[in-house]
Design a protein around this motif. Sequence first.
Motif, PDB file in Angstrom:
ATOM      1  N   UNK A 132       4.853 -10.141   7.287  1.00 39.19           N
ATOM      2  CA  UNK A 132       3.733 -10.835   6.647  1.00 39.19           C
ATOM      3  C   UNK A 132       2.552 -10.970   7.608  1.00 39.19           C
ATOM      4  N   UNK A 133       2.862 -11.271   8.857  1.00 36.67           N
ATOM      5  CA  UNK A 133       1.800 -11.407   9.863  1.00 36.67           C
ATOM      6  C   UNK A 133       1.093 -10.061  10.077  1.00 36.67           C
ATOM      7  N   UNK A 134       1.870  -8.981  10.157  1.00 44.44           N
ATOM      8  CA  UNK A 134       1.284  -7.654  10.362  1.00 44.44           C
ATOM      9  C   UNK A 134       0.478  -7.201   9.148  1.00 44.44           C
ATOM     10  N   UNK A 135       0.977  -7.496   7.947  1.00 39.18           N
ATOM     11  CA  UNK A 135       0.259  -7.109   6.735  1.00 39.18           C
ATOM     12  C   UNK A 135      -1.032  -7.898   6.583  1.00 39.18           C
ATOM     13  N   UNK A 136      -1.004  -9.159   6.988  1.00 39.66           N
ATOM     14  CA  UNK A 136      -2.208  -9.996   7.057  1.00 39.66           C
ATOM     15  C   UNK A 136      -2.875 -10.203   5.697  1.00 39.66           C
ATOM     16  N   UNK A 526      -7.040  -0.352   6.648  1.00 39.80           N
ATOM     17  CA  UNK A 526      -6.017  -1.152   5.965  1.00 39.80           C
ATOM     18  C   UNK A 526      -6.216  -2.637   6.239  1.00 39.80           C
ATOM     19  N   UNK A 527      -6.633  -2.973   7.455  1.00 39.24           N
ATOM     20  CA  UNK A 527      -6.851  -4.378   7.797  1.00 39.24           C
ATOM     21  C   UNK A 527      -8.038  -4.965   7.050  1.00 39.24           C
ATOM     22  N   UNK A 528      -9.065  -4.146   6.803  1.00 38.31           N
ATOM     23  CA  UNK A 528     -10.229  -4.638   6.061  1.00 38.31           C
ATOM     24  C   UNK A 528      -9.859  -4.952   4.613  1.00 38.31           C
ATOM     25  N   UNK A 531      -7.749  -8.053   4.565  1.00 37.73           N
ATOM     26  CA  UNK A 531      -8.524  -9.269   4.827  1.00 37.73           C
ATOM     27  C   UNK A 531      -9.269  -9.733   3.582  1.00 37.73           C
ATOM     28  N   UNK A 532      -9.710  -8.795   2.743  1.00 40.10           N
ATOM     29  CA  UNK A 532     -10.362  -9.175   1.487  1.00 40.10           C
ATOM     30  C   UNK A 532      -9.386  -9.890   0.558  1.00 40.10           C
TER      31      UNK A 532
END
Length: 657
Positions: A132-136, A526-528, A531-532
């Motif tokens: 979960x932390x990595x998927x963010x 993927x992080x962007x 984050x949305x």
Amino acid sequence: MRRKSTFEDFEEMFRDESSDSEDCGEKKELEFDPRIVRKMRRPEIPANGSELFEEQGETQADFYDEDADEYGEMPKKHKKSKKEKLSAEERYRMREDRLRKKAEKRRRNKHIGGKILTFIQLLLSIVLMAAFVMLNILPDKYLLAAGVVLLFLFVFCFLLQFGRRVHWFGKILSLILIGVLIFGNIYLAKTMGTLNVVTKAKTYQTDKIVIAVMADNPAQSIEDAKDYQFGIMSGLDRAKVDQAIEHISEGLNQELDISEYTTYSELVQHLYDGKIDAMIYNQTLDELIEDNNPGFIEKVRIIDDFEVKTEVLMKDVPDLPITKEPFIVFLSGMDAYGTLDQTCRSDVNILACVNPTTKQVLLVSVPRDAYVEIPGITYGESDKLTHAGMYGIQYSIATMEQIFDIDIDYYVRVNFSAVIQMVDALGGIDVESDYAFSTYYKQYNADTDTWSYYEYKKGLNHLDGIYALAFARERMNAAGGDYQRAKNQQKVIAALLEKIKSPAVLTGYTNLLSSLEGTMDTNFSSQQLASLVKMQLNDNAEWNIVSSTVYGYSSEEYCASYADSPLYVEILDDDSILAVKEVIDKLMAGEVISEPRVTDLQQIYEVDESDMEGDYYVNNHADDDEYDDFYWEHGGYLDESDYETFVHPETEEDDYE
């Protein structure tokens, strides 16, 4: 004489027989045989610890030497050990202690399995939290709540293992939780993998260069046609065609006989007349050639094809904190099904201007037939905006940047299949239709092997993937033609955003990403994207979504991609572009936005609501003779000449075909 089992019984027997002999008047002597007595088993001594004797298998008879002579002396006295000298009560207590220790050991061993299960549960919980932390995508409050719940479940299951009767419940509960955690970890691993695949921007594009001969030509492969005369175009696709020719020549170990042409009409006509035996061209142009040479696709047959890959030269992607700063995304809808491996025309061209701090989105549609210059391709000449997609997403972006004088940071490129799969993955969407209508052309349903019209009512419609795509594509049976289609496309996008920004997206997040694999291309990281989603789940804010369209007037002009004859185009209105640009500037500055001001040209295109009443657009369908062979073979063909056009605002000439 009966033999008794004990000495006492022997004496009793002796007395009985003596009395019998007296009764008979005869006196008999008792015959005593010491050998018999010696072999008899000695009686066991009953005591409080008799169970101990049974456990150890020890009796008094065991203290006699079994190897003694049959008629020998009595066995020697057995020397007692220290243990044997203990009293029966002491031996009994020792046995009870030993049994109690064994029982405790067995009880401890019973709980070891349950404790192992709970520690496996703990390990899987830690892995899940790390995922979960990595998927963010989870906000901190949700992440903390999930951690507390998992920790409580571990402690609860662990403590149950110390109970005499409830430890089995703890084991069963722990097994269930382990199954759930394994599924959750697999789900998140798949989600992260799919997200990385979807957000991996393509560094190359693929064009399929095909070799076509007449349908009745005997050649079945390029080897059969190696001595043919081939016709090619000397236009914009020449570099890609040359790569295919080089590859073919190397495979055949000989040079091809090539003739160059300046127009596709001349090239196609020479193929028909037999002046050339085959033609080599980019298959992306199939429909464009068909539009100006009706029956072309039916009359020719492809004997071979070659994929030509060219590098996509994109500008560096900015690593913007897109949850804090405004950005612009180019949404490109490709005119194709299946995967995005090959280039094709861009059927949908929409700008999504996003301000995450003010929670506003401006959608700007530009007509697919907008007559514009394509930077880096047409070099001063104009072409249709839709043709920019044939050369690569970077040229579509450059064209849109030139129209509005803006910088476009990101892009999302999808095809028809992506729209269908996205809508279905989200469980359908709710779309508000301005009026009741049905699709102009028949639609083929592969599941039922039937043709039908898709029908929509005025007001709210719940649509699955197929119906949503048909809603977004219909223009022939729309009161506003292309401009109504642009509005409907924006309605579909807005409905998708409504679904994506709801907490329900968590349950369908992986399915949504999986549906886009191979059918979507983007340069978002993927992080962007994560984050949305995290931002929306955290604040659950309502967004102000504003739709707008750039208007133009109809004309027929020569296009750089197809110089044979004039094509139908839309010449964009400068004032309409300026009105949209004003709203874009406001959004980027953080101001509250509304629809762009109404321009003079837009007023001409406005459709009277009275025209939408009744059932005209429900029953207005294409005649059977409008369905040509290509349509029936390929599941739906729209003729370019059927576009609905309007009066030029300056010349007052009717351009309607």
